[in-house]
Design a protein around this motif. Structure first.
Motif, PDB file in Angstrom:
ATOM      1  N   ILE A 231       0.861  -1.195   0.000  1.00 42.27           N
ATOM      2  CA  ILE A 231       0.000   0.000   0.000  1.00 42.27           C
ATOM      3  C   ILE A 231       0.889   1.234   0.000  1.00 42.27           C
ATOM      4  N   ARG A 232       0.588   2.151  -0.894  1.00 40.13           N
ATOM      5  CA  ARG A 232       1.347   3.399  -0.968  1.00 40.13           C
ATOM      6  C   ARG A 232       0.400   4.579  -1.129  1.00 40.13           C
ATOM      7  N   GLN A 233       0.887   5.719  -0.703  1.00 36.81           N
ATOM      8  CA  GLN A 233       0.112   6.942  -0.901  1.00 36.81           C
ATOM      9  C   GLN A 233       0.369   7.476  -2.299  1.00 36.81           C
ATOM     10  N   GLU A 234      -0.699   7.833  -3.001  1.00 37.28           N
ATOM     11  CA  GLU A 234      -0.573   8.394  -4.345  1.00 37.28           C
ATOM     12  C   GLU A 234      -0.364   9.896  -4.234  1.00 37.28           C
ATOM     13  N   ASN A 235       0.772  10.370  -4.764  1.00 35.12           N
ATOM     14  CA  ASN A 235       1.109  11.786  -4.656  1.00 35.12           C
ATOM     15  C   ASN A 235       0.968  12.540  -5.971  1.00 35.12           C
ATOM     16  N   GLU A 236       0.693  11.817  -7.059  1.00 30.00           N
ATOM     17  CA  GLU A 236       0.572  12.472  -8.352  1.00 30.00           C
ATOM     18  C   GLU A 236      -0.801  13.122  -8.500  1.00 30.00           C
ATOM     19  N   ASP A 237      -0.836  14.239  -9.234  1.00 34.95           N
ATOM     20  CA  ASP A 237      -2.121  14.864  -9.553  1.00 34.95           C
ATOM     21  C   ASP A 237      -2.932  13.927 -10.432  1.00 34.95           C
ATOM     22  N   PHE A 238      -4.237  13.894 -10.174  1.00 35.39           N
ATOM     23  CA  PHE A 238      -5.116  13.034 -10.956  1.00 35.39           C
ATOM     24  C   PHE A 238      -5.737  13.845 -12.081  1.00 35.39           C
ATOM     25  N   ILE A 239      -5.577  13.357 -13.329  1.00 38.93           N
ATOM     26  CA  ILE A 239      -6.097  14.051 -14.502  1.00 38.93           C
ATOM     27  C   ILE A 239      -7.403  13.385 -14.904  1.00 38.93           C
ATOM     28  N   ASP A 240      -8.505  14.128 -14.763  1.00 42.09           N
ATOM     29  CA  ASP A 240      -9.840  13.591 -15.026  1.00 42.09           C
ATOM     30  C   ASP A 240     -10.192  13.621 -16.507  1.00 42.09           C
ATOM     31  N   VAL A 241     -11.150  12.791 -16.856  1.00 46.60           N
ATOM     32  CA  VAL A 241     -11.789  12.833 -18.165  1.00 46.60           C
ATOM     33  C   VAL A 241     -12.930  13.845 -18.115  1.00 46.60           C
ATOM     34  N   ASP A 242     -13.064  14.661 -19.149  1.00 46.10           N
ATOM     35  CA  ASP A 242     -14.235  15.515 -19.289  1.00 46.10           C
ATOM     36  C   ASP A 242     -15.208  14.775 -20.197  1.00 46.10           C
ATOM     37  N   PHE A 243     -16.219  14.139 -19.596  1.00 44.51           N
ATOM     38  CA  PHE A 243     -17.083  13.246 -20.352  1.00 44.51           C
ATOM     39  C   PHE A 243     -17.880  13.991 -21.419  1.00 44.51           C
ATOM     40  N   ASP A 244     -18.452  15.128 -21.075  1.00 43.09           N
ATOM     41  CA  ASP A 244     -19.279  15.860 -22.031  1.00 43.09           C
ATOM     42  C   ASP A 244     -18.451  16.355 -23.212  1.00 43.09           C
ATOM     43  N   LEU A 245     -17.242  16.844 -22.937  1.00 46.25           N
ATOM     44  CA  LEU A 245     -16.382  17.282 -24.040  1.00 46.25           C
ATOM     45  C   LEU A 245     -15.920  16.097 -24.878  1.00 46.25           C
ATOM     46  N   THR A 246     -15.763  14.933 -24.243  1.00 52.72           N
ATOM     47  CA  THR A 246     -15.404  13.732 -25.003  1.00 52.72           C
ATOM     48  C   THR A 246     -16.501  13.387 -25.999  1.00 52.72           C
ATOM     49  N   VAL A 247     -17.760  13.385 -25.550  1.00 56.45           N
ATOM     50  CA  VAL A 247     -18.870  13.074 -26.453  1.00 56.45           C
ATOM     51  C   VAL A 247     -18.961  14.119 -27.557  1.00 56.45           C
ATOM     52  N   ALA A 248     -18.811  15.392 -27.201  1.00 57.98           N
ATOM     53  CA  ALA A 248     -18.851  16.447 -28.216  1.00 57.98           C
ATOM     54  C   ALA A 248     -17.729  16.274 -29.231  1.00 57.98           C
ATOM     55  N   ASP A 249     -16.545  15.944 -28.748  1.00 53.48           N
ATOM     56  CA  ASP A 249     -15.401  15.729 -29.641  1.00 53.48           C
ATOM     57  C   ASP A 249     -15.684  14.589 -30.616  1.00 53.48           C
ATOM     58  N   LYS A 250     -16.267  13.485 -30.130  1.00 47.27           N
ATOM     59  CA  LYS A 250     -16.570  12.349 -31.005  1.00 47.27           C
ATOM     60  C   LYS A 250     -17.649  12.711 -32.022  1.00 47.27           C
ATOM     61  N   LEU A 251     -18.682  13.445 -31.588  1.00 46.41           N
ATOM     62  CA  LEU A 251     -19.744  13.853 -32.506  1.00 46.41           C
ATOM     63  C   LEU A 251     -19.190  14.736 -33.621  1.00 46.41           C
TER      64      LEU A 251
END
Length: 573
Positions: free
Chosen positions: A267-287
């Motif tokens: 078990i380790r502590q995660e120190n890196e920044d988490f980069i999220d997915v923007d779901f709505d922009l993903t769908v718009a990008d695919k459309l």
């Protein structure tokens, strides 16, 4: 008398010689002391130069990270193509201007930023990934040396780094086995020896506490927000069922139980920044890209940027996506909604040179092939989608293509999938037998709403475990996975962002997995005759991390509007 004078003369000469020797020794000592002081001064200067160079390189890395980590980075800076990215960084010119990242780092710290992407075979005209080397020279004696750090700059979403995970809580109940890859919990992490399941009549069942503890391979790690893992072992009641929900009891502790066979995981502590997915922009990008509106084209770039910014700034993103679909739909091939024409036939007979469009709910029960010259085309559904395969154990429906569903998705029956599915509603995968497609590709499924997976490959007890589902599953919401009677060997990964909606059948926000380790048979469609096993490969849910599944689908990565840095160690040459 003469003899005495000679003796006095010899004494004088001896005295002079002794004085001369001491004088020379003194001069030598003084000279050595001066030289040592000068050498010490030089070495101090050299050490200070080395320390200064290290400090400047590290400060340059920190500033680079700070400049690139702002939310909505690409849209705010209007960077939509790789060429614009190189210009912003200042790596498109040997003399970067002061308005570029490279120019500012050089002016402030004397640090040179060099693009080494070609050495890592990075296709710079297609992706935003870059390999950058930051360096600063310093004087060491009579030679010039260099302090340097290699930095990978990428817009890859963080969830692709893990076999299982959630930005919120992760609960692993029972003997799940992570054969390859790591587990991530953005908040609390839980592991128990009890597994839960739901009967067909909806009754919530807490199974006996001998399902096995979650097991990870020797190279796998639990990453948590605080470096801790809560556990509940063999002799404790970990769960209770009440009010149509599974609830945790108070028998959990931040120590690995001593009454179980499985060793405590790393078990380790995660120190890196988490980069999220923007779901709505993903769908718009695919459309947009499915409609030929791409940021890579100078003719359509402005239109692409305008639409993406409209989605980003909209208060009601779902309504804005529906507006975008309505606006683009005249560029697609509309499928008829006719009771006399099966949708499978309409899809088969329609040309696939542009996206297909269905305005309404749909049920597909036959083979589906939405491809054009070997490349998967898009089917855009303004409504719910149900892929309903046969129930005969030896008969499968093959589904090939890409789907954007502005509604809910239900997968049921026997399916072979070579598909990517984006759903703005919830997704339920229920009572299936799922196999990988004949071309060895699989399923990429991204859902904005909750994800519920249960009764998959039910009561299979393979003697030689082999992957039966190649896919990557992501939900912007929460997810519950049941593998008690089910049998799943996933080659890919599964991640639940956890956006405030609880996982199905629980009060947990995040990812909840239930898995039994051993053989299970069925009576009247319900699990029975549990035979626990000690071998991790006898788990009824095995996950072998494989993020390449996303890229194999040809849909590209989900839209990420932030940049992350992977920094190598500091080197001195």
């Amino acid at each position: 008398m003469r003899l005495r004078l000679h003796e006095q003369g010899y004494s004088l000469i001896t005295t002079l010689l002794v004085v001369t020797v001491f004088l020379l020794l003194g001069l030598t000592i003084v000279t050595a002391a001066v030289q040592h002081a000068q050498f010490t001064t030089i070495r101090v200067d050299d050490v200070q130069s080395l320390h200064e160079a290290k400090t400047y390189v590290n400060e340059a890395v920190s500033e680079l990270k700070a400049e690139l980590s702002e939310p909505n980075f690409f849209v705010n800076h209007r960077i939509f193509v790789p060429d614009q990215w190189d210009q912003f960084l200042g790596i498109d010119s040997p003399s970067p201007g002061e308005n570029t990242i490279a120019g500012r780092l050089h002016d402030r710290y004397g640090v040179v930023m060099k693009d080494e992407s070609a050495q890592y075979n990075i296709p710079k005209n297609q992706v935003f990934l870059r390999a950058l080397r930051l360096s600063k020279t310093f004087t060491d004696g009579h030679q010039t040396r260099t302090v340097q750090r290699l930095v990978f700059v990428t817009n890859t979403p963080s969830f692709l780094k893990y076999a299982l995970g959630s930005n919120r809580d992760v609960v692993l109940n029972g003997g799940i086995y992570v054969e390859k890859g790591n587990v991530y919990a953005g908040q609390q992490a839980y592991a128990s020896n009890t597994t839960n399941y739901v009967k067909k009549n909806g009754e919530l069942t807490v199974a006996m506490p001998n399902a096995g503890m979650p097991s990870l391979s020797s190279s796998s790690i639990w990453y948590t927000s605080d470096g801790r893992l809560n556990a509940c072992g063999q002799t404790s009641n970990c769960w209770e069922a009440a009010q149509d929900r599974f609830h945790m009891t108070n028998n959990w502790a931040s120590l690995w139980p001593t009454d179980v066979l499985e060793p405590a995981p790393t078990i380790r502590q995660e120190n890196e920044d988490f980069i999220d997915v923007d779901f709505d922009l993903t769908v718009a990008d695919k459309l947009l890209q499915a409609s030929g509106i791409s940021p890579l084209s100078s003719q359509t770039r402005d239109a692409y940027i305008e639409q993406v910014e409209a989605i980003q700034e909209a208060a009601d993103k779902d309504a804005e996506l529906h507006r975008l679909v309505e606006e683009l739909s005249n560029q697609w091939t509309s499928l008829p909604i006719n009771q006399n024409i099966p949708l499978e036939k309409a899809i088969k007979e329609s040309p696939k040179t542009k996206p297909l469009y269905l305005n309404g709910n749909s049920v597909l029960t036959g083979d589906i092939d939405i491809s054009n010259n070997g490349v998967n085309q898009w089917l855009i559904i303004n409504g719910d989608l149900r892929l309903d395969g046969p129930t005969n154990p030896n008969t499968f429906v093959s589904v090939r293509g890409n789907f954007i569903v502005l509604g809910n998705v239900m997968l049921t029956g026997n399916l072979r999938l070579d598909a990517s599915i984006y759903a703005t509603g919830y997704t339920k995968i229920y009572q299936n037998k799922i196999e990988r497609a004949a071309n060895d590709k699989g399923l990429v499924l991204l859902s904005k709403g909750p994800l519920d997976i249960s009764r998959i490959n039910e009561f299979d007890n393979p003697t030689i475990p082999t992957p039966n589902l190649k896919g990557y599953f992501y939900t912007d919401s929460s997810a519950t996975i049941y593998a008690v009677g089910s049998y799943l060997y996933i080659e890919g990964g599964l991640f639940a962002k956890g956006n405030g909606t609880t996982a199905p059948d629980t009060d947990i926000n995040g990812l909840v997995v239930n898995a039994f380790r051993g053989q299970v048979n069925g009576d009247n469609g319900e699990p029975s005759r549990f035979a626990p096993g000690n071998n991790p490969l006898s788990s009824r849910l095995i996950v072998r991390y494989r993020p390449e599944v996303l890229v194999e689908q040809g849909t590209g990565l989900p839209f990420v509007n932030r940049i992350s840095l992977v920094v190598d160690r500091l080197e001195v040459e």
